[in-house]
Design a protein around this motif. Structure first.
Motif, short mmCIF file in Angstrom:
data_model
loop_
_atom_site.label_atom_id
_atom_site.label_comp_id
_atom_site.label_asym_id
_atom_site.label_seq_id
_atom_site.Cartn_x
_atom_site.Cartn_y
_atom_site.Cartn_z
N SER A 1 9.06 -2.62 -20.73
CA SER A 1 8.03 -1.58 -20.67
C SER A 1 6.62 -2.18 -20.69
CB SER A 1 8.23 -0.55 -21.79
OG SER A 1 8.52 -1.17 -23.01
N ASP A 2 6.50 -3.46 -21.00
CA ASP A 2 5.20 -4.13 -20.95
C ASP A 2 4.69 -4.29 -19.52
OD1 ASP A 2 5.34 -4.41 -23.67
OD2 ASP A 2 6.17 -6.44 -23.58
N ARG A 3 5.58 -4.13 -18.53
CA ARG A 3 5.18 -4.29 -17.13
C ARG A 3 4.41 -3.08 -16.60
NH1 ARG A 3 8.40 -8.30 -14.13
NH2 ARG A 3 7.94 -7.07 -12.28
N ILE A 4 4.42 -1.99 -17.34
CA ILE A 4 3.71 -0.79 -16.90
C ILE A 4 2.20 -1.05 -16.93
CG2 ILE A 4 3.28 1.66 -17.35
CD1 ILE A 4 6.03 1.77 -18.69
N SER A 5 1.53 -0.78 -15.81
CA SER A 5 0.09 -1.07 -15.71
C SER A 5 -0.72 -0.04 -16.49
CB SER A 5 -0.34 -1.04 -14.24
OG SER A 5 -0.30 0.30 -13.78
N GLU A 6 -2.00 -0.30 -16.63
CA GLU A 6 -2.89 0.65 -17.30
C GLU A 6 -2.87 2.00 -16.56
OE1 GLU A 6 -4.40 0.80 -20.21
OE2 GLU A 6 -3.36 -1.08 -20.58
N ALA A 7 -2.91 1.94 -15.22
CA ALA A 7 -2.85 3.17 -14.43
C ALA A 7 -1.53 3.90 -14.69
CB ALA A 7 -3.01 2.86 -12.95
N ILE B 1 8.88 11.54 -12.71
CA ILE B 1 7.51 11.49 -13.24
C ILE B 1 6.59 11.27 -12.05
CG2 ILE B 1 6.00 10.44 -14.97
CD1 ILE B 1 8.61 9.06 -16.06
N ASN B 2 6.12 12.35 -11.44
CA ASN B 2 5.43 12.19 -10.16
C ASN B 2 3.99 11.70 -10.26
OD1 ASN B 2 4.07 14.46 -10.97
ND2 ASN B 2 5.15 15.86 -9.62
N THR B 3 3.55 11.38 -11.46
CA THR B 3 2.19 10.86 -11.60
C THR B 3 2.17 9.33 -11.62
OG1 THR B 3 2.45 11.14 -13.97
CG2 THR B 3 1.23 12.85 -12.82
N VAL B 4 3.33 8.71 -11.59
CA VAL B 4 3.37 7.26 -11.74
C VAL B 4 4.14 6.62 -10.58
CG1 VAL B 4 4.01 5.37 -13.27
CG2 VAL B 4 3.38 7.57 -14.24
N SER B 5 3.53 5.64 -9.92
CA SER B 5 4.20 4.98 -8.81
C SER B 5 5.08 3.85 -9.31
CB SER B 5 3.17 4.43 -7.82
OG SER B 5 2.63 3.22 -8.31
N LYS C 1 0.77 9.54 -19.53
CA LYS C 1 0.06 10.43 -20.45
C LYS C 1 -0.30 11.74 -19.77
CE LYS C 1 -2.38 8.14 -24.20
NZ LYS C 1 -3.62 7.52 -24.65
N ALA C 2 -0.78 11.64 -18.52
CA ALA C 2 -1.14 12.84 -17.77
C ALA C 2 0.07 13.74 -17.58
CB ALA C 2 -1.73 12.46 -16.41
N PHE C 3 1.22 13.15 -17.57
CA PHE C 3 2.45 13.91 -17.40
C PHE C 3 2.97 14.44 -18.74
CE2 PHE C 3 6.90 14.49 -15.96
CZ PHE C 3 6.65 15.14 -14.76
N GLU D 1 0.83 -1.21 0.00
CA GLU D 1 0.00 0.00 0.00
C GLU D 1 0.86 1.27 0.00
OE1 GLU D 1 -3.52 1.18 -0.80
OE2 GLU D 1 -3.11 -0.94 -0.47
N VAL D 2 1.90 1.31 0.85
CA VAL D 2 2.73 2.53 0.90
C VAL D 2 3.61 2.66 -0.34
CG1 VAL D 2 2.71 2.71 3.42
CG2 VAL D 2 4.62 1.53 2.29
N LEU D 3 3.95 1.51 -0.94
CA LEU D 3 4.79 1.60 -2.15
C LEU D 3 4.04 2.26 -3.30
CD1 LEU D 3 6.75 -1.79 -2.22
CD2 LEU D 3 7.61 0.47 -1.61
N LYS D 4 2.71 2.23 -3.22
CA LYS D 4 1.91 2.91 -4.25
C LYS D 4 2.09 4.42 -4.17
CE LYS D 4 -1.63 -0.65 -4.61
NZ LYS D 4 -2.91 -1.10 -4.04
N GLU D 5 2.66 4.88 -3.04
CA GLU D 5 2.91 6.32 -2.88
C GLU D 5 4.33 6.70 -3.27
OE1 GLU D 5 0.39 8.28 -2.18
OE2 GLU D 5 -0.79 6.42 -2.17
N VAL D 6 5.14 5.70 -3.62
CA VAL D 6 6.51 6.00 -4.04
C VAL D 6 6.52 6.18 -5.55
CG1 VAL D 6 8.90 5.17 -4.13
CG2 VAL D 6 7.50 4.70 -2.11
N HIS D 7 6.93 7.36 -5.98
CA HIS D 7 6.87 7.68 -7.40
C HIS D 7 8.26 7.74 -8.01
CE1 HIS D 7 2.96 9.42 -5.96
NE2 HIS D 7 2.58 8.60 -6.91
#
Ligand SMILES: [Zn+2]
Length: 166
Positions: A91-97, A24-28, A103-105, A14-20
């Motif tokens: 790069s295939d390991r990157i999730s949809e999120a 690129i601060n939009t992606v954990s 993209k948001a970045f 859970e906390v690792l989801k906050e490590v970016h």
């Protein structure tokens, strides 16, 4: 006891989801697919991380961020972060999120498929056009390229695809 161990692993996840990614601060790091294993032994947490792009300068910072974040969990006594190279990160390991975070970045996520000649194509992250040119293959870091969209006239960055087939 099994229950306790299990929940600490979940807390770590859970906390690792906050490590970016520091750049690129939009992606954990979870969404980048960098976390291969979380192993809890008592109060010691072992985390195995797959480095993304070789030559990216952010790895030390990512390691430090992981340690600080996980050590903040009160049940945790020690955190060991290890970089492993097998399996290789792709790069295939990157999730949809993760892909939408890029993209948001303003960074086009790496394309999933490559032509057999090794060339690759990305869509513009702003307008979705495929009408883009490779303006400069040397981006700000070894892992990114600068491209130019001929449709909306925006320059943008793209993450290079990394595959084990390369
Ligand atoms: Zn565009």
């Amino acid at each position: 006891m099994q229950m306790t161990i299990h929940s600490l692993e979940e807390k770590v996840l859970e906390v690792l989801k906050e490590v970016h990614d520091p750049e690129i601060n939009t992606v954990s790091i979870i969404d980048l697919g960098m976390v291969e294993e979380i192993n809890v032994q008592g109060r010691v947490v072992n985390i195995k991380i797959l480095p993304t792009f070789l030559g990216c300068p952010a790895l030390d910072l990512i390691k430090k961020n992981i340690e600080t974040t996980v050590e903040a969990i009160k049940e945790v006594e020690e955190v060991k972060v290890e970089f492993i190279y097998h399996p290789s990160w792709t790069s295939d390991r990157i999730s949809e999120a993760g892909r939408s975070g890029l993209k948001a970045f303003g960074i086009a996520p790496p394309p999933r498929l490559m032509d057999t000649d090794g060339s690759w194509h990305v869509d513009c992250p702003y307008c979705g056009s495929t009408y883009v040119t490779m303006e400069n293959i040397f981006g700000p870091t070894a892992c990114r390229s600068i491209l130019y969209c001929k449709n909306c006239k925006n320059p943008f960055e793209a993450m290079k695809p990394i595959s084990t087939l390369m």
